[in-house]
Design an enzyme around this catalytic site. Sequence first.
Site, PDB file in Angstrom:
ATOM      1  N   SER A 188      10.169  80.061  21.603  1.00 10.22           N
ATOM      2  CA  SER A 188       9.799  81.399  22.083  1.00 10.22           C
ATOM      3  C   SER A 188       9.273  82.266  20.949  1.00 10.22           C
ATOM      4  CB  SER A 188      11.011  82.087  22.717  1.00 10.22           C
ATOM      5  OG  SER A 188      11.476  81.360  23.822  1.00 10.22           O
TER       6      SER A 188
HETATM    7  N1  SAM Z   1      15.216  78.645  23.392  1.00 14.74           N
HETATM    8  C1  SAM Z   1      14.183  77.771  22.907  1.00 14.74           C
HETATM    9  C2  SAM Z   1      13.955  77.863  21.428  1.00 14.74           C
HETATM   10  O1  SAM Z   1      14.623  78.668  20.763  1.00 14.74           O
HETATM   11  O2  SAM Z   1      13.114  77.096  20.938  1.00 14.74           O
HETATM   12  C3  SAM Z   1      12.880  77.929  23.642  1.00 14.74           C
HETATM   13  C4  SAM Z   1      12.973  77.424  24.991  1.00 14.74           C
HETATM   14  S1  SAM Z   1      11.494  76.942  25.804  1.00 14.74           S
HETATM   15  C5  SAM Z   1      10.706  78.475  26.038  1.00 14.74           C
HETATM   16  C6  SAM Z   1      12.260  76.542  27.358  1.00 14.74           C
HETATM   17  C7  SAM Z   1      13.068  75.276  27.348  1.00 14.74           C
HETATM   18  O3  SAM Z   1      13.764  75.165  28.564  1.00 14.74           O
HETATM   19  C8  SAM Z   1      12.216  74.016  27.228  1.00 14.74           C
HETATM   20  O4  SAM Z   1      12.622  73.276  26.113  1.00 14.74           O
HETATM   21  C9  SAM Z   1      12.498  73.272  28.531  1.00 14.74           C
HETATM   22  O5  SAM Z   1      12.502  71.864  28.402  1.00 14.74           O
HETATM   23  C10 SAM Z   1      13.870  73.799  28.888  1.00 14.74           C
HETATM   24  N2  SAM Z   1      14.239  73.672  30.297  1.00 14.74           N
HETATM   25  C11 SAM Z   1      13.469  73.827  31.407  1.00 14.74           C
HETATM   26  N3  SAM Z   1      14.203  73.638  32.511  1.00 14.74           N
HETATM   27  C12 SAM Z   1      15.471  73.352  32.100  1.00 14.74           C
HETATM   28  C13 SAM Z   1      16.695  73.066  32.780  1.00 14.74           C
HETATM   29  N4  SAM Z   1      16.791  73.017  34.114  1.00 14.74           N
HETATM   30  N5  SAM Z   1      17.791  72.832  32.040  1.00 14.74           N
HETATM   31  C14 SAM Z   1      17.744  72.874  30.692  1.00 14.74           C
HETATM   32  N6  SAM Z   1      16.624  73.129  29.994  1.00 14.74           N
HETATM   33  C15 SAM Z   1      15.497  73.385  30.693  1.00 14.74           C
END
Ligand code: SAM
Length: 218
Positions: A68
């Site tokens: 993010s």
């Molecule tokens: N917080 C992260 C960081 O500091 O890098 C950024 C997160 S990224 C914007 C969103 C993440 O959510 C992705 O890695 C994606 O694979 C994960 N994601 C999507 N759906 C999910 C789910 N149902 N459970 C867990 N993770 C999920």
Amino acid sequence: MQSNFVDQYKYKGMRKRLAELIARKGKFDHALLKAIEDIPRHFFLDSAFAEQAYEDKAFSIGEGQTISQPYTVVYQTQLLDIKPGDKVLEIGTGSGYQACVLAAIGAKVFSIERIAKLSDQAKMVIKNLGYHVKLYTGDGTLGLPKQAPFDKILVTAAAPEIPSALLHQLVIGGFLVIPVGDMDSQQMIRIKRNSDNDFYEERFDKFKFVPLIGEKGW
Ligand code: SAM
């Protein structure tokens, strides 16, 4: 991914400027801005992109996912109103950067990611930095029932609606922060659990996240 686990004065200076830039965009806690200044964000990216790590931008981490934007990390964390010792569940570990920011300001962090490869990479970086974060692989739309309840829950991917399991894994008085909307734009929502079945909702700015994919997601 080939990470660069070497910090340098050059990067420290870039982080200081990044924290100053974010400070000008809103009212944020000193400890939170200090975490941005302290945590080497370039560790979470491929070494080829180390210079870009300190731009206030989201960035690709592979598997179609992103780390993010630092402003967004600070914005969501501020809404959580973290107190030292708070038990926090993050949904969407991604690179692990947000989890480290939470740990740096004193939270006890549990983080779940659906893509095992990202979780494995995040584990390596978090270990290298010496933060204590419990990582899980699975569908975070169902929360983490075995570890519940949590003081705070943070969702870092775009949800079509609020997964009810998350509401019921909050302590009374706890907060859920989650971006909710369609694929193109989401509104940041904060829910406070006032009692067993009383939830108070507040709405904040609009953002754009990658989708939350799962049983109670897209
Ligand atoms: N917080 C992260 C960081 O500091 O890098 C950024 C997160 S990224 C914007 C969103 C993440 O959510 C992705 O890695 C994606 O694979 C994960 N994601 C999507 N759906 C999910 C789910 N149902 N459970 C867990 N993770 C999920």
